[in-house]
Design a protein around this motif. Structure first.
Motif, PDB file in Angstrom:
ATOM      1  N   TRP A 139       0.831  -1.204   0.000  1.00  0.00           N
ATOM      2  CA  TRP A 139       0.000   0.000   0.000  1.00  0.00           C
ATOM      3  C   TRP A 139       0.865   1.253   0.000  1.00  0.00           C
ATOM      4  CZ3 TRP A 139      -2.325   3.943   3.242  1.00  0.00           C
ATOM      5  CH2 TRP A 139      -3.631   4.302   2.892  1.00  0.00           C
ATOM      6  N   TRP A 140       2.123   1.104   0.488  1.00  0.00           N
ATOM      7  CA  TRP A 140       3.027   2.237   0.666  1.00  0.00           C
ATOM      8  C   TRP A 140       4.096   2.352  -0.416  1.00  0.00           C
ATOM      9  CZ3 TRP A 140       1.838   5.834   4.175  1.00  0.00           C
ATOM     10  CH2 TRP A 140       0.960   5.471   5.202  1.00  0.00           C
ATOM     11  N   VAL A 141       4.036   1.502  -1.441  1.00  0.00           N
ATOM     12  CA  VAL A 141       5.036   1.587  -2.508  1.00  0.00           C
ATOM     13  C   VAL A 141       4.786   2.835  -3.350  1.00  0.00           C
ATOM     14  CG1 VAL A 141       5.310  -0.920  -2.611  1.00  0.00           C
ATOM     15  CG2 VAL A 141       3.673   0.219  -4.141  1.00  0.00           C
ATOM     16  N   LYS A 142       5.797   3.262  -4.058  1.00  0.00           N
ATOM     17  CA  LYS A 142       5.668   4.423  -4.925  1.00  0.00           C
ATOM     18  C   LYS A 142       4.584   4.176  -5.969  1.00  0.00           C
ATOM     19  CE  LYS A 142       8.319   7.464  -7.973  1.00  0.00           C
ATOM     20  NZ  LYS A 142       9.652   7.724  -8.582  1.00  0.00           N
ATOM     21  N   GLY A 143       3.626   5.084  -6.073  1.00  0.00           N
ATOM     22  CA  GLY A 143       2.520   4.926  -7.006  1.00  0.00           C
ATOM     23  C   GLY A 143       1.379   4.104  -6.443  1.00  0.00           C
ATOM     24  N   GLY A 144       1.527   3.606  -5.205  1.00  0.00           N
ATOM     25  CA  GLY A 144       0.475   2.837  -4.556  1.00  0.00           C
ATOM     26  C   GLY A 144      -0.605   3.736  -3.987  1.00  0.00           C
ATOM     27  N   ARG A 145      -1.522   3.136  -3.255  1.00  0.00           N
ATOM     28  CA  ARG A 145      -2.693   3.864  -2.760  1.00  0.00           C
ATOM     29  C   ARG A 145      -2.293   5.056  -1.890  1.00  0.00           C
ATOM     30  NH1 ARG A 145      -8.055   2.313  -1.468  1.00  0.00           N
ATOM     31  NH2 ARG A 145      -9.230   4.262  -1.335  1.00  0.00           N
ATOM     32  N   ALA A 146      -1.286   4.877  -1.062  1.00  0.00           N
ATOM     33  CA  ALA A 146      -0.881   5.947  -0.130  1.00  0.00           C
ATOM     34  C   ALA A 146      -0.385   7.191  -0.848  1.00  0.00           C
ATOM     35  CB  ALA A 146       0.183   5.435   0.827  1.00  0.00           C
ATOM     36  N   SER A 147       0.101   7.034  -2.065  1.00  0.00           N
ATOM     37  CA  SER A 147       0.669   8.162  -2.810  1.00  0.00           C
ATOM     38  C   SER A 147      -0.373   9.210  -3.173  1.00  0.00           C
ATOM     39  CB  SER A 147       1.349   7.672  -4.094  1.00  0.00           C
ATOM     40  OG  SER A 147       2.394   6.781  -3.806  1.00  0.00           O
ATOM     41  N   PHE A 148      -1.648   8.795  -3.229  1.00  0.00           N
ATOM     42  CA  PHE A 148      -2.676   9.684  -3.764  1.00  0.00           C
ATOM     43  C   PHE A 148      -3.680  10.147  -2.711  1.00  0.00           C
ATOM     44  CE2 PHE A 148      -1.235   6.741  -7.071  1.00  0.00           C
ATOM     45  CZ  PHE A 148      -0.706   7.646  -7.980  1.00  0.00           C
ATOM     46  N   LEU A 149      -3.314   9.990  -1.444  1.00  0.00           N
ATOM     47  CA  LEU A 149      -4.213  10.423  -0.381  1.00  0.00           C
ATOM     48  C   LEU A 149      -4.153  11.934  -0.214  1.00  0.00           C
ATOM     49  CD1 LEU A 149      -3.502   7.783   2.411  1.00  0.00           C
ATOM     50  CD2 LEU A 149      -5.327   7.771   0.714  1.00  0.00           C
ATOM     51  N   ASN A 150      -5.311  12.564  -0.074  1.00  0.00           N
ATOM     52  CA  ASN A 150      -5.344  13.977   0.295  1.00  0.00           C
ATOM     53  C   ASN A 150      -5.543  14.080   1.804  1.00  0.00           C
ATOM     54  OD1 ASN A 150      -8.091  13.517   0.769  1.00  0.00           O
ATOM     55  ND2 ASN A 150      -8.698  14.331  -1.238  1.00  0.00           N
ATOM     56  N   SER A 151      -5.606  15.283   2.311  1.00  0.00           N
ATOM     57  CA  SER A 151      -5.719  15.481   3.756  1.00  0.00           C
ATOM     58  C   SER A 151      -6.973  14.832   4.327  1.00  0.00           C
ATOM     59  CB  SER A 151      -5.723  16.985   4.070  1.00  0.00           C
ATOM     60  OG  SER A 151      -5.834  17.212   5.455  1.00  0.00           O
ATOM     61  N   GLY A 152      -8.073  14.932   3.597  1.00  0.00           N
ATOM     62  CA  GLY A 152      -9.316  14.335   4.063  1.00  0.00           C
ATOM     63  C   GLY A 152      -9.223  12.828   4.162  1.00  0.00           C
ATOM     64  N   ALA A 153      -8.603  12.201   3.164  1.00  0.00           N
ATOM     65  CA  ALA A 153      -8.450  10.743   3.174  1.00  0.00           C
ATOM     66  C   ALA A 153      -7.527  10.291   4.301  1.00  0.00           C
ATOM     67  CB  ALA A 153      -7.911  10.267   1.828  1.00  0.00           C
ATOM     68  N   ILE A 154      -6.466  11.053   4.550  1.00  0.00           N
ATOM     69  CA  ILE A 154      -5.562  10.717   5.648  1.00  0.00           C
ATOM     70  C   ILE A 154      -6.307  10.744   6.980  1.00  0.00           C
ATOM     71  CG2 ILE A 154      -3.578  11.566   6.984  1.00  0.00           C
ATOM     72  CD1 ILE A 154      -2.303  12.394   4.353  1.00  0.00           C
ATOM     73  N   HIS A 155      -7.204  11.719   7.117  1.00  0.00           N
ATOM     74  CA  HIS A 155      -7.998  11.813   8.343  1.00  0.00           C
ATOM     75  C   HIS A 155      -8.880  10.575   8.510  1.00  0.00           C
ATOM     76  CE1 HIS A 155     -10.193  13.635  11.654  1.00  0.00           C
ATOM     77  NE2 HIS A 155     -11.323  13.319  11.036  1.00  0.00           N
ATOM     78  N   VAL A 156      -9.469  10.095   7.404  1.00  0.00           N
ATOM     79  CA  VAL A 156     -10.312   8.899   7.470  1.00  0.00           C
ATOM     80  C   VAL A 156      -9.482   7.679   7.845  1.00  0.00           C
ATOM     81  CG1 VAL A 156     -11.805   7.348   6.150  1.00  0.00           C
ATOM     82  CG2 VAL A 156     -11.981   9.817   5.820  1.00  0.00           C
TER      83      VAL A 156
END
Length: 377
Positions: A340-357
């Protein structure tokens, strides 16, 4: 031989600060030994510089502007340059001139205007007539180095933008340099930061993470004025996250431990545990802004759980984190997996709102975990 420069000037007294306002030709300003720019060195802990790095393109644009104006005889550069010295400058009240022996009072420190000075120097190299161009200069005298740093901070935070990372370094150095009671007059928000000491503490934590051999962050943090190189996140962002989410009243890290050394070690251990659970060697996004933001936020509930167990060692942190992530459910359950944390994976495209969720899901999972650990020996 010493060089003595005599120029017309007006004396201005602002509280305890004495300024001389003068018009000085470029030929004098760019001569050897007239001024010095004390640039902040990110790799030298004993460095006392405070200036940002020179932006050559910005200086070149100013040079082009001055050259074009000189050709059309409409060159216009009214904004004064602020120089400073910790020495005295002789003032003749009869003819309103100042006399400067540059061997004794120079080089002047540039508090504000390094890009204008460099632009003028570039222009003069291309057109010698620029050497006779007169520049408005304010010279602060009898101003100690620490005061010069304060004035740079005031000018570049209340009137114009300066790199936040440079600002953080200056505040940290002022915190270390003198007691708040001895601090020159500063805007209240700057003084409060210095008096509180949290920026200084955050800088020390980040430096420790970036320089400790066994740290997951070794060499990954881009310090103020440093080139990007192999860094993955900048000091500015990391400090901001630590100030907002870690060095706060409800985070056990800043409450339980008696000294900064213990706090640094516990925070490093936290990131070692994160690495052990989530880094498979390709989890680069873990060390970017999204990873920093998420896990700085998560540190408060995580450390609270550890506080209840009475353990802050690596086995306790790794066990708790692994158990917590295994209980994350829903759309963001992938946060528990290194992929999930690899370059280009899901974590790369999280915005502030998604990080909060994601954070809220992790906190819910944390509450489900029953942590039963034997007390550390």
């Amino acid at each position: 031989m010493s060089k003595v420069l005599v120029v017309p000037a007006a004396r201005v007294q602002q509280g305890g600060l004495t300024l001389f306002m003068a018009g000085i030709k470029v030929r004098e300003i760019v001569s050897d030994g007239f001024f010095n720019v004390e640039t902040l060195d990110p790799d030298d802990g004993a460095d006392k510089g405070y200036q940002r790095l020179l932006n050559v393109n910005r200086a070149k644009k100013l040079a082009d502007y001055v050259l074009k104006g000189q050709k059309n005889r409409d060159a216009f550069l009214p904004t004064s340059i602020l120089l400073a010295t910790d020495k005295s400058v002789a003032y003749n009240e009869k003819n309103n001139t100042i006399e400067m022996d540059l061997q004794l009072v120079g080089p002047f420190s540039v508090v504000d205007g390094q890009h204008r000075l460099e632009g003028l120097r570039m222009a003069a190299e291309r057109d010698k007539t620029i050497l006779d161009f007169e520049v408005p200069v304010n010279i602060a005298v009898n101003l100690p180095k620490i005061d010069q740093m304060c004035h740079f901070l005031i000018v570049n935070t209340t009137q114009k933008s300066v790199d936040k990372a440079v600002e953080q370094r200056i505040i940290a150095r002022l915190t270390d340099a003198i007691a708040p009671a001895d601090m020159p007059s500063l805007p209240k928000w700057i003084f409060n930061r210095i008096e509180k000491g949290d920026v200084d503490k955050a800088i020390k934590i980040v430096d420790y993470l970036n320089a400790t051999a066994e740290s997951p962050w070794l060499g990954k943090i881009q310090m103020a004025n440093a080139e990007k190189d192999k860094s993955t996140v900048n000091q500015r962002s990391f400090i901001k996250a630590i100030l907002r989410y870690v060095l706060v009243a409800n985070n056990p890290l800043s409450v339980i431990f008696e000294n900064l050394e213990e706090e640094k070690e516990v925070f490093l251990t936290y990131w070692k545990a994160i690495k052990s659970v989530l880094d498979n060697g390709n989890s680069s996004t873990l060390y970017k802004s999204n990873g920093v933001d998420l896990f700085c936020r998560f540190s408060t509930p995580f450390f609270m759980k550890l506080q209840n167990a009475g353990r802050f060692d690596f086995p306790a942190m790794a066990t708790l984190l692994r158990a917590c992530l295994d209980h994350v459910e829903g759309e963001y359950s992938g946060v528990a997996h290194p992929d999930w944390w690899v370059k280009g994976g899901r974590a790369s495209f999280l915005n502030s709102g998604a990080i909060h969720v994601v954070l809220q899901e992790m906190i819910r999972a944390l509450h489900k975990v029953s942590l039963e650990l034997r007390p550390a020996r």
